[in-house]
Design an enzyme around this catalytic site. Sequence first.
Site, PDB file in Angstrom:
ATOM      1  N   ASP A 172      -4.992  -2.198  -7.903  1.00  0.00           N
ATOM      2  CA  ASP A 172      -4.869  -1.068  -6.851  1.00  0.00           C
ATOM      3  C   ASP A 172      -3.721  -0.485  -6.684  1.00  0.00           C
ATOM      4  OD1 ASP A 172      -6.193   0.773  -4.732  1.00  0.00           O
ATOM      5  OD2 ASP A 172      -5.698  -0.923  -3.168  1.00  0.00           O
ATOM      6  N   SER A 173      -3.879   0.430  -5.667  1.00  0.00           N
ATOM      7  CA  SER A 173      -2.367   0.802  -5.414  1.00  0.00           C
ATOM      8  C   SER A 173      -1.490  -0.178  -3.938  1.00  0.00           C
ATOM      9  CB  SER A 173      -2.522   2.652  -4.646  1.00  0.00           C
ATOM     10  OG  SER A 173      -3.444   1.938  -3.309  1.00  0.00           O
ATOM     11  N   CYS A 226      -8.945   1.188  -7.669  1.00  0.00           N
ATOM     12  CA  CYS A 226      -8.523   1.841  -6.525  1.00  0.00           C
ATOM     13  C   CYS A 226      -9.147   3.710  -7.120  1.00  0.00           C
ATOM     14  CB  CYS A 226      -6.525   2.277  -7.062  1.00  0.00           C
ATOM     15  SG  CYS A 226      -6.347   4.125  -6.374  1.00  0.00           S
ATOM     16  N   GLU A 259      -3.316  -0.051   7.546  1.00  0.00           N
ATOM     17  CA  GLU A 259      -2.271  -0.433   7.032  1.00  0.00           C
ATOM     18  C   GLU A 259      -1.325  -0.978   8.222  1.00  0.00           C
ATOM     19  OE1 GLU A 259      -0.484  -0.225   3.365  1.00  0.00           O
ATOM     20  OE2 GLU A 259      -2.136   0.102   2.356  1.00  0.00           O
ATOM     21  N   CYS A 274     -12.882   5.255  -1.072  1.00  0.00           N
ATOM     22  CA  CYS A 274     -11.100   5.147  -0.584  1.00  0.00           C
ATOM     23  C   CYS A 274     -11.412   3.165  -0.846  1.00  0.00           C
ATOM     24  CB  CYS A 274     -10.696   5.416   0.408  1.00  0.00           C
ATOM     25  SG  CYS A 274      -8.929   5.258   0.804  1.00  0.00           S
ATOM     26  N   HIS A 280      -9.869   1.837   0.841  1.00  0.00           N
ATOM     27  CA  HIS A 280      -9.128   1.022   2.725  1.00  0.00           C
ATOM     28  C   HIS A 280     -10.547   0.858   3.318  1.00  0.00           C
ATOM     29  CE1 HIS A 280      -5.023   0.757   0.740  1.00  0.00           C
ATOM     30  NE2 HIS A 280      -5.000   0.383   2.122  1.00  0.00           N
TER      31      HIS A 280
HETATM   32  N1  DGL Z   1      -5.929   2.680  -2.808  1.00  0.00           N
HETATM   33  C1  DGL Z   1      -6.667   4.043  -2.620  1.00  0.00           C
HETATM   34  C2  DGL Z   1      -7.962   5.144  -2.991  1.00  0.00           C
HETATM   35  O1  DGL Z   1      -8.151   3.753  -2.494  1.00  0.00           O
HETATM   36  C3  DGL Z   1      -6.305   4.812  -1.024  1.00  0.00           C
HETATM   37  C4  DGL Z   1      -4.823   4.365  -0.853  1.00  0.00           C
HETATM   38  C5  DGL Z   1      -3.956   5.252  -0.895  1.00  0.00           C
HETATM   39  O2  DGL Z   1      -3.411   6.057  -0.912  1.00  0.00           O
HETATM   40  O3  DGL Z   1      -3.069   4.429  -2.217  1.00  0.00           O
HETATM   41  O4  DGL Z   1      -8.154   5.337  -3.137  1.00  0.00           O
END
Ligand code: DGL
Length: 259
Positions: A6-7, A69, A145, A177, A179
């Site tokens: 993930d990011s 992600c 966050e 997403c 989050h």
């Molecule tokens: N992990 C990203 C997603 O699921 C969300 C956070 C980001 O923008 O890095 O799209």
Amino acid sequence: MIAIFDSGYGGLTVLKPILELLPQYDYLYLGDNAKAPYGIHSPETVTEFSQKAVDYMKGRGAKLIIFACNTASATALSKIKDDKIIGVIEPSALEASKVTKNGRIGVVATKTTINSAAYEKALKRQNKSLQIYTQACPLLVPFIEEGWHTKPEAISILKKYLMPLKNANIDTLILGCTHYPIMLKSFKKIMGRKVKIVTSGEITAKYLEEFLKANPELEKSLGKNKTRTYFTTDNPEEFKRFTENNLGMKIKTPTKINL
Ligand code: DGL
């Protein structure tokens, strides 16, 4: 081992149900926190970041990679073209197309995911007649966050984002997403009981289970010592704190790496 990418932190909402459903395997989690959020970058940039992460995870022995992600799944997956990488969009789109009754589906995600139209394409592949309503929610990731997602300011922004989807009379909402499941209660409260909310975590876990059944050779080659290794490209202590506070997961302090 199976690698979850993930990011940043968000992919832990996918890792958690995977660990619950399939605890027997070895797992590596990589959060590219130093470059997060991915959702504000161009598809080319996200692909570049994701490719580096894939190379790293493969170098560590990953036999199968999950792009937890959504932004990476929406943009980089089709460019990297590797049948040992599973994204989160296809499983969620499949589930949403099964649960909708009125054929009206909403998708909330980062700007880059929405602009890619990846969810629309995946949903239309399931059923051409579905009506899809999308909404980018760029302010939610920073609120989450910061740990501010229960504050009135965050809820009021969420209401603003969701109002057009409510007015469109959707009966299914995809949280596209990583989050957003952290704000699941607020999503449910605003959308009401009649709207079914689809989140990637459990669906991807089930998809992974099926994928492994369908690929017994790959399954056999996976390590089954229940190891869990965490890597981040930013502050490991911060990563551990976020994980414990927001997901209630106790993890080993991640190792910091540079990608
Ligand atoms: N992990 C990203 C997603 O699921 C969300 C956070 C980001 O923008 O890095 O799209």
